[in-house]
Design an enzyme around this catalytic site. Sequence first.
Site, PDB file in Angstrom:
ATOM      1  N   ASP A  40       0.841  -1.196   0.000  1.00 45.20           N
ATOM      2  CA  ASP A  40       0.000   0.000   0.000  1.00 45.20           C
ATOM      3  C   ASP A  40       0.880   1.251   0.000  1.00 45.20           C
ATOM      4  OD1 ASP A  40      -2.242   1.880   0.932  1.00 45.20           O
ATOM      5  OD2 ASP A  40      -3.283  -0.031   0.957  1.00 45.20           O
ATOM      6  N   HIS A  79      -3.465   6.004   3.791  1.00 39.70           N
ATOM      7  CA  HIS A  79      -4.270   4.858   3.372  1.00 39.70           C
ATOM      8  C   HIS A  79      -3.717   3.541   3.908  1.00 39.70           C
ATOM      9  CE1 HIS A  79      -5.976   1.968   0.390  1.00 39.70           C
ATOM     10  NE2 HIS A  79      -6.976   2.822   0.288  1.00 39.70           N
ATOM     11  N   ASN A 170     -13.900   0.626  -6.594  1.00 35.81           N
ATOM     12  CA  ASN A 170     -14.969   1.537  -6.182  1.00 35.81           C
ATOM     13  C   ASN A 170     -15.710   2.178  -7.351  1.00 35.81           C
ATOM     14  OD1 ASN A 170     -14.075   1.068  -3.583  1.00 35.81           O
ATOM     15  ND2 ASN A 170     -12.869   2.947  -3.472  1.00 35.81           N
ATOM     16  N   SER A 235     -11.293  -0.649  -0.340  1.00 34.05           N
ATOM     17  CA  SER A 235      -9.991  -0.663   0.333  1.00 34.05           C
ATOM     18  C   SER A 235     -10.127  -0.933   1.820  1.00 34.05           C
ATOM     19  CB  SER A 235      -9.281   0.685   0.147  1.00 34.05           C
ATOM     20  OG  SER A 235      -8.789   0.838  -1.150  1.00 34.05           O
TER      21      SER A 235
END
Length: 376
Positions: A40, A79, A170, A235
């Site tokens: 990530d 994130h 998404n 996520s």
Amino acid sequence: STPQTSATWGIDRVDQRDLPLDTVYNVPGDGAGVTAYIIDTGIRTSHDEFKKASDSDEIRAIWGTNTSGDNDDSDCHGHGTHVAGTVGGLLYGVAKQVDLVAVKVLDCNGGGTLSGVIDGIEWVMEHAADNPGKKATANLSLGSSESPTVNAAVKTLHESGVVTVVAAGNADSDACDFSPAMEEAVITVGSTDRSDARSSFSNYGNCLDIFAPGRDITSAWKDSDSQTNTISGTSMASPHVCGGAALLLASGLDESTTEAVLLGTATLDKVTDAKIDSPNKLLYVGEIGPTNSPTPAPPTPAPTLCQTDSIEVEVLTDDYPAETSWVIKNTCGENDVVVGSGGGYTGKNTSYSDSVCAPPAKYTFVISDTYGDGIC
């Protein structure tokens, strides 16, 4: 493990079969002895969520590698820290004693390259092979358009013995159009909200394997060792499943059967508007045995591997950050297409940066102030 009271809704949902929620998180085990690789934006490894205990100085999160190309060995986006907190945070995590390894493949804007992601995946495979006595899982809450090389990399990682979990995306679209979500070998996760409805943004279809909570998820954030943030997206759903895999691995299951047990023990037929061809399976990590929701906040865009030019958006909030939102539309076709949006800001007088993939086209950018006083 000891039951946790006042549990946040996401982890609370996955330890029980039915609504309503009871605000208690009670599962067998805690993931101890398992490694979770967070592929990530990095992890704030010093965060309080990653201690072995609230009164301990011993940290379970370590820095692994940085293949993003930015030469900044920290999570300057947030994130990855949030994802890690859902996998294995003390308060917000599914597997509260799992060991966490930061594999940074995305930069401070949440962007990255295919080669950087593949380098990070290959590093994980080598690191896991160098630690053969320790079971492992990996989470990739990122995505791009179809990429056979990324698909092949995650497939190889999963088949090497690292149980690999990925976000569905998404776009409110078919997950089979995106990588690595389309890869059949890995575990692809869609998002639900508090009422067990498919989140309006969640991708769907037969490339999905399972759903998990992904709307309004609270977890650790990047700017201090106690900071949290509440954001949305597939996520946020994927790390719930990665944490569930860690629990099963720690219980004695081997890598080859963990996916089958995760999917085989999921709660069936709870997800409304799951969409055609989607498996109606909701993550369940508890003991094995047999009102209208409020208007939700927009999803937090998942980091995307940009293969074209990008539009960089920087928003400096005022004293009322939640009032500010923005949207970018591609206006070249018959109908305008939203290619990026932002909002749901929580920090006063804080700078927020986003990167939007933008192939050659004509775009409009609109920033809005919901209060109507024109201050954004």
